[in-house]
Scaffold this active site. Sequence first.
Site, PDB file in Angstrom:
ATOM      1  CG  HIS A   1      -1.718  -1.142   1.888  1.00  0.00           C
ATOM      2  ND1 HIS A   1      -1.245  -1.971   2.227  1.00  0.00           N
ATOM      3  CD2 HIS A   1      -2.940  -1.144   1.712  1.00  0.00           C
ATOM      4  CE1 HIS A   1      -2.209  -2.896   2.680  1.00  0.00           C
ATOM      5  NE2 HIS A   1      -3.398  -2.327   2.334  1.00  0.00           N
TER       6      HIS A   1
ATOM      7  CG  ASP B   1       1.864  -0.752   3.248  1.00  0.00           C
ATOM      8  OD1 ASP B   1       1.061  -0.607   4.236  1.00  0.00           O
ATOM      9  OD2 ASP B   1       1.560  -1.555   2.458  1.00  0.00           O
TER      10      ASP B   1
HETATM   11  C1  XLS Z   1      -7.246  -6.439   5.464  1.00  0.00           C
HETATM   12  C2  XLS Z   1      -6.966  -6.810   4.047  1.00  0.00           C
HETATM   13  C3  XLS Z   1      -5.715  -6.119   3.290  1.00  0.00           C
HETATM   14  C4  XLS Z   1      -5.850  -6.130   1.843  1.00  0.00           C
HETATM   15  C5  XLS Z   1      -5.053  -4.949   1.257  1.00  0.00           C
HETATM   16  O1  XLS Z   1      -7.996  -7.348   6.166  1.00  0.00           O
HETATM   17  O2  XLS Z   1      -6.542  -8.058   3.996  1.00  0.00           O
HETATM   18  O3  XLS Z   1      -4.612  -6.535   4.075  1.00  0.00           O
HETATM   19  O4  XLS Z   1      -5.264  -7.334   1.437  1.00  0.00           O
HETATM   20  O5  XLS Z   1      -5.674  -3.903   1.619  1.00  0.00           O
END
Ligand code: XLS
Length: 435
Positions: free
Chosen positions: A99, A102
């Site tokens: 993301h 991150d």
């Molecule tokens: C949260 C989600 C997130 C997605 C990406 O529960 O799994 O990590 O994979 O935003």
Amino acid sequence: MSTGFFPVDKIAYEGPSSTNPLAFQHYNPDEIVMGKRMEDHLRFAAAYWHSFAWPGGDPFGGQTFDRPWFGDDMAKAKLKADVAFDMFTALGVPYYCFHDADVRPEMNNFADNTKALNEIVEVFAKKQEETGVKLLWGTANLFTHRRFMGGASTNPDPDVFAFSAATIKTCMDATMRLGGENYVLWGGREGYETLLNTNLGQEDAQMGRMLNMVVEYKHKIGFKGDILVEPKPQEPSKHQYDYDTATVYGFLKRHGLENEVKMNLEQGHAILAGHSFEHEIATACALGIFGSIDMNRNDYQSGWDTDQFPNNVPEVAQCYYHILKNGGFKNGGTNFDAKLRRQSLDAEDLLIGHIGGMDVCARGLKAAAAVIEDGTYDSFLEERYAGWQGDEAQKMLGGDYSLDEIAEYVEKSDVNPAPKSGKQEYLENLWNRFV
Ligand code: XLS
Ligand code: NI
Ligand code: NI
């Protein structure tokens, strides 16, 4: 040059008899399974957020991990990138996912966020070139910052909708720049806490428009990858609109997107929705919208998204069975959206968690391939539905008969079906021979 954060630079395949915790016992990238290299079947990816951005907190306590790259400046962000690529190359995962939030510090406004993101993207581009690691998917974090607390695309405030649209655009650009193979949308705040303050029809229209714009922009910039929606029924919102595969399919149809958008399915989310992971995968395959998976399990007792590495071969085997029967991954892959337990403090724990997950997936894949190669199971299924190959049955299915015509035929021919065993125990025993 490696940062030296991890105790070893490379994890090797040592085979099932190895007792080395820093070696693969089952994941052997070059091993051929059903005519294809294991690495090309599984297409592993590691997630940036859980391994490098998550501090180890839970609802009752804060940070447990002590990492030299924690902090909010560009130098730290670059150190984080160095360590992340050390892990990707040590594990030999061909892909990673991230993301925006991150990888860059949180800045004061949209323009500065974009600038910081683009700077890191260039760092990533160089690292990808040096290491050969590729981007499975990029995504925007539209759920952590307080501006998104009432939703991103579904926010009652059109300014938040605009801010979200702008952020998605920059993340799609970043994904495109890095040759990403998919772009993911997970709507953690796209839902509600209470219906008392929520207009469902309005929010559905907003979310539909946003996804349509994403698809329009994908074509505008010539992005060749897939747009993927990741369903999850709740957490953080009490109720999320992208509840599960079937619900998302209805949404896609409603907004004319069923041929443009596919699914990124996560095992833990399937469990939260009251489904099994194989149910979600098989549903997406049946509807023609299967894309990619997040292979992280939830604890079956605790009832929230615990994001643990997979460790159950029989479960994983059924997932890969459906993926193999669907022709395998195309642009998708197996992403570990998984995190360590908060007490797992050591650098090597990051490696060990992924090694275990990759080994479990390798065993699951091989078991699924063995079920298919043996053929008994597939023949059983085919046989169970064989009646539908008959002339009359095909006409019923094809719409040649109406309800009243069928009623006439049932009466005239005295159709009187004889129940047949569903053979569940036999099938469970059959599968257990392979897992
Ligand atoms: C949260 C989600 C997130 C997605 C990406 O529960 O799994 O990590 O994979 O935003
Ligand atoms: Ni999740
Ligand atoms: Ni996920």
